[in-house]
Design a protein around this motif. Structure first.
Motif, short mmCIF file in Angstrom:
data_model
loop_
_atom_site.label_atom_id
_atom_site.label_comp_id
_atom_site.label_asym_id
_atom_site.label_seq_id
_atom_site.Cartn_x
_atom_site.Cartn_y
_atom_site.Cartn_z
N ILE A 1 12.52 -8.11 -0.23
CA ILE A 1 12.89 -7.08 0.92
C ILE A 1 11.62 -6.79 1.83
O ILE A 1 12.07 -6.30 3.13
CB ILE A 1 13.50 -5.90 0.30
CG1 ILE A 1 14.75 -6.40 -0.41
CG2 ILE A 1 13.99 -4.81 1.52
CD1 ILE A 1 15.87 -7.11 0.51
N SER A 2 10.54 -6.53 1.27
CA SER A 2 9.53 -6.05 2.13
C SER A 2 8.14 -6.43 1.40
O SER A 2 8.02 -6.74 0.25
CB SER A 2 9.58 -4.49 2.02
OG SER A 2 9.11 -4.07 0.90
N SER A 3 6.88 -6.14 2.28
CA SER A 3 5.64 -6.42 1.75
C SER A 3 5.30 -5.61 0.64
O SER A 3 4.47 -5.99 -0.32
CB SER A 3 4.53 -6.24 2.92
OG SER A 3 4.92 -7.10 3.77
N ASN A 4 5.98 -4.37 0.65
CA ASN A 4 5.73 -3.27 -0.57
C ASN A 4 6.30 -3.99 -1.75
O ASN A 4 5.82 -3.88 -3.17
CB ASN A 4 6.28 -2.01 -0.20
CG ASN A 4 5.36 -1.05 0.52
OD1 ASN A 4 3.84 -0.99 0.22
ND2 ASN A 4 5.70 -0.74 1.68
N ALA A 5 7.51 -4.52 -1.72
CA ALA A 5 8.19 -5.11 -2.56
C ALA A 5 7.37 -6.21 -3.45
O ALA A 5 7.28 -6.43 -4.61
CB ALA A 5 9.48 -5.63 -2.40
N VAL A 6 6.84 -7.01 -2.53
CA VAL A 6 5.96 -8.18 -3.06
C VAL A 6 4.59 -7.40 -3.87
O VAL A 6 4.20 -8.05 -4.99
CB VAL A 6 5.25 -8.89 -2.02
CG1 VAL A 6 4.27 -10.18 -2.34
CG2 VAL A 6 6.63 -9.50 -1.05
N LYS A 7 4.00 -6.54 -3.01
CA LYS A 7 2.75 -6.09 -3.62
C LYS A 7 3.09 -5.24 -5.08
O LYS A 7 2.35 -5.65 -6.06
CB LYS A 7 2.23 -4.90 -2.74
CG LYS A 7 1.12 -4.01 -3.03
CD LYS A 7 0.66 -2.99 -2.16
CE LYS A 7 -0.62 -2.17 -2.80
NZ LYS A 7 -0.84 -1.10 -1.91
N HIS A 8 3.99 -4.71 -5.24
CA HIS A 8 4.11 -3.72 -6.33
C HIS A 8 4.92 -4.94 -7.39
O HIS A 8 4.76 -4.58 -8.74
CB HIS A 8 5.17 -2.68 -6.10
CG HIS A 8 4.60 -1.66 -5.52
ND1 HIS A 8 3.48 -0.91 -6.02
CD2 HIS A 8 4.68 -1.12 -4.10
CE1 HIS A 8 2.84 0.03 -4.94
NE2 HIS A 8 3.76 -0.15 -3.81
N PHE A 9 5.55 -5.78 -6.94
CA PHE A 9 5.92 -6.92 -8.05
C PHE A 9 4.85 -7.52 -8.77
O PHE A 9 4.81 -7.81 -9.94
CB PHE A 9 7.00 -7.69 -7.31
CG PHE A 9 7.63 -8.74 -8.13
CD1 PHE A 9 8.73 -8.72 -9.19
CD2 PHE A 9 7.04 -10.29 -8.06
CE1 PHE A 9 9.15 -9.75 -10.02
CE2 PHE A 9 7.27 -11.16 -8.86
CZ PHE A 9 8.68 -10.97 -9.81
N ALA A 10 3.83 -8.07 -7.84
CA ALA A 10 2.75 -8.83 -8.06
C ALA A 10 1.79 -8.06 -9.36
O ALA A 10 1.31 -8.98 -9.93
CB ALA A 10 2.03 -9.18 -7.10
N HIS A 11 1.94 -6.92 -9.24
CA HIS A 11 1.36 -6.12 -10.34
C HIS A 11 2.21 -6.13 -11.88
O HIS A 11 1.48 -5.62 -12.62
CB HIS A 11 0.93 -4.71 -9.89
CG HIS A 11 -0.08 -4.65 -8.84
ND1 HIS A 11 -1.09 -5.25 -8.58
CD2 HIS A 11 0.13 -3.96 -7.74
CE1 HIS A 11 -1.72 -5.15 -7.60
NE2 HIS A 11 -0.97 -4.32 -6.73
#
Length: 256
Positions: free
Chosen positions: A68-78
């Motif tokens: 949904i967002s860049s934040n979703a990607v960033k926090h999923f990646a961790h």
């Protein structure tokens, strides 16, 4: 929509969360540099992003994944316990910035629509014939349910995972926003959460007497802004950086 080309602003406030505005601020500064008195470009985040703790594992292996967002990607990646589940999935992003984050954090390509929002995604052919497919939506806590609801009506199986939450800025940051508002800047607003937080932080009433002027990025935001008494100076074609920069350029250079 209210537009007053005679209005002059001494500053433009980028309101995106920390870490999501340096490039936009620099592009805005460059775009307006040739003005006799270019406005200051400032950053006052209206949303504080915090990761959700103890995100549960999912047993599904999705066919398709939407970020949904860049934040979703960033926090999923961790989340190492979840990353492997999307290794063979086709990836989608709401917009160009989110797709770039997918590339940066996951080293994968993600499809995104020309109209960079949920409605644009739902118009893609890949989201039309989804009967029986397993879809996974990576998102923040709350937010719109449109993607999930429409995919379900089209026959998909849909799972959502929340990986972060949106919070009000710190009390110190809120005081800074209140002080900045006294100078009547032009606020760039690209989400309903940011708009609601600005309304709350400034203690505004739902009428136009507060004279808070904004640029917004969608018809949906325009409706909400008018309901809350904001004055919409302009509306960009979307929330992408280039679209916001072009909108601001049109506004300021047309004043000359």
């Amino acid at each position: 929509m209210t537009t007053d080309a005679a209005i002059e602003f001494d500053s433009i406030v980028v309101t995106r969360p920390l870490g999501q505005s340096p490039e936009l601020a620099a592009k805005l500064q460059h775009a307006l540099a040739s003005l006799d008195k270019p406005p200051q470009i400032e950053h006052f985040p209206l949303i504080r992003i915090e990761p959700l703790q103890n995100v549960p594992s999912e047993s599904i292996v999705p066919d398709m994944v939407i970020f949904i967002s860049s934040n979703a990607v960033k926090h999923f990646a961790h989340l190492e316990h979840l990353k492997f589940t999307v290794a063979d999935s086709q990836l989608f992003a709401v917009g160009e910035n989110t797709a770039k984050s997918v590339k940066d954090y996951l080293s994968r390509d993600a499809f995104y629509p020309q109209k960079m929002n949920a409605e644009g995604l739902l118009a893609l052919p890949e989201l039309t014939n989804v009967m029986g497919q397993q879809w996974l939506i990576i998102k923040g806590e709350g937010g719109r349910a449109l993607l999930r609801e429409v995919l379900l009506t089209r026959g998909a199986k849909v799972t959502e995972i929340d990986v972060y939450k949106r919070c009000l800025p710190s009390l110190e940051a809120q005081k800074g926003i209140q002080e900045k508002a006294k100078r009547r800047p032009l606020w760039l607003i690209s989400s309903a959460e940011a708009l609601n937080n600005l309304h709350r932080i400034l203690g505004l009433s739902d009428n136009a007497e507060h004279h808070t002027k904004i640029i917004i990025t969608s018809e949906r935001l325009a409706e909400l802004a008018l309901q809350k008494g904001f004055i919409i100076v302009s509306q960009s074609a979307g929330a992408a950086e280039e679209q916001l920069v072009q909108c601001v350029k049109n506004l300021f250079y047309n004043q000359e």
